[in-house]
Design a protein around this motif. Structure first.
Motif, PDB file in Angstrom:
ATOM      1  N   LEU A  84       0.694  -1.054  -0.153  1.00  0.00           N
ATOM      2  CA  LEU A  84       0.069   0.111   0.067  1.00  0.00           C
ATOM      3  C   LEU A  84       0.876   1.240   0.059  1.00  0.00           C
ATOM      4  N   HIS A 103      -6.461   4.293   0.054  1.00  0.00           N
ATOM      5  CA  HIS A 103      -6.037   3.012  -0.225  1.00  0.00           C
ATOM      6  C   HIS A 103      -6.602   2.320  -1.296  1.00  0.00           C
ATOM      7  N   SER A 232      -2.084   6.499   8.021  1.00  0.00           N
ATOM      8  CA  SER A 232      -3.040   5.184   7.873  1.00  0.00           C
ATOM      9  C   SER A 232      -3.626   5.061   9.222  1.00  0.00           C
TER      10      SER A 232
END
Length: 316
Positions: A84, A103, A232
């Motif tokens: 990712l 993502h 994230s």
């Protein structure tokens, strides 16, 4: 050891050669299992009769987290694993969007560019949340869904998961970076990580422990390491609070593909209590519970997970 450091997953082996693929807003590293030739593929390799599959790692991990499971399913699936944006061999996205939807956009961009869909889609932790949203929004790209400890909203979270949530609090990441250097020793950090994500960390071989330390060092040397991890983590926390059509549990109910849910009873980050809600949320689901597994069952018990996947493939 800080919460930032705890989320860098050990990588016992490389998943094999990789290529980079430009997608909207990012450049992804896409890995294939090693073939023994040593050559780097420049395009997807024809798979004969094997169905295409894509593997999506969790927070702080990389494509290498799927090495063991991909090897065991190589006879059935033409598997690829992505790093990712901001993780593994992939640089952060150009627009800085490290949320779940960002993502998803990157993974969809790859599947569209490669023309590999519909795929058997695998996701762990953050990658599980990404995979759920992708399957709900683009059912044409997903043939089946395998979720290993998916990061679906769980309130309240387990106490052992709080360090990840703290990354979303402004000022906390900077504070953690100012901790004494001795508390960020790679060997101690790797041991703490293994105890966080494995059900039985003492069962790991010396080689796997050494690899975890090496991965910790490599990861922290990257200039974007902490930023990608924090961004994230904040994306997960934000996804947990979304409502309406963007709510992850509501999106789970929209998934039409058959789903395999994998939970470990020793998971310190995603509680097994989420399994009941997940089984109810997905229209077509089956459950694998591993009493001795932690958060990364595909790494800790790949044979058991592979057997369950084969059963799923037989019904897909």
């Amino acid at each position: 050891m800080s919460g930032v450091e705890q989320r860098i997953l050990p990588e016992p082996a490389s998943p094999g050669p990789f290529r980079t693929v430009e997608v909207p807003g990012a450049v992804l590293a896409v890995h294939r299992p090693a073939t023994g030739s040593g050559a780097l593929p420049t395009a997807p390799v024809p798979a004969g009769g094997r169905a295409p599959a894509l593997f999506v790692h969790g927070l702080g991990g990389s494509a290498a987290n799927w090495t063991a499971l991909m090897a065991r399913l190589g006879g059935e699936l033409d598997g690829e694993a992505v790093d990712l944006p901001g993780f593994g061999e992939s640089a952060p996205p150009a627009d800085g969007d490290l949320g779940v939807s960002g993502h998803v956009r990157a993974v969809v961009g790859y599947l569209e560019a490669a023309g590999r869909g519909p795929v058997h889609l695998f996701g762990n932790s953050l990658g599980g949340a990404v995979s759920v949203r992708l399957a709900a929004l683009r059912p044409d790209l997903v043939r089946s869904l395998t979720l290993v400890s998916p990061a679906l909203p769980e309130l309240p979270p387990q106490r052992s998961a709080w360090p990840t949530g703290l990354l979303a609090v402004p000022g906390v990441p900077a504070l953690l970076r100012r901790l004494p250097a001795g508390r960020r020793d790679p060997e101690r950090a790797a041991d703490g990580l293994l105890r966080l994500v494995y059900g039985d960390p003492d069962s790991l071989s010396p080689a796997d422990r050494a690899a975890a330390v090496a991965q910790y060092r490599r990861r922290t040397e990257l200039p974007w390491s902490t930023g990608a991890l924090v961004g994230s983590a904040r994306g997960i926390v934000s996804a947990y609070t979304e409502r309406g059509d963007q709510a992850l549990w509501r999106q789970a109910a929209r998934v039409s593909a058959p789903v395999l849910l994998v939970y470990g009873l020793r998971d310190k980050l995603v509680s097994y209590r989420s399994a009941r809600r997940a089984c109810t949320a997905f229209a077509d689901s089956r459950l694998l519970v591993l009493p001795d597994s932690g958060h990364v069952a595909m790494m800790e018990h790949p044979d058991a997970v592979a057997r369950a996947v084969r059963e799923l493939l037989g019904r897909s």
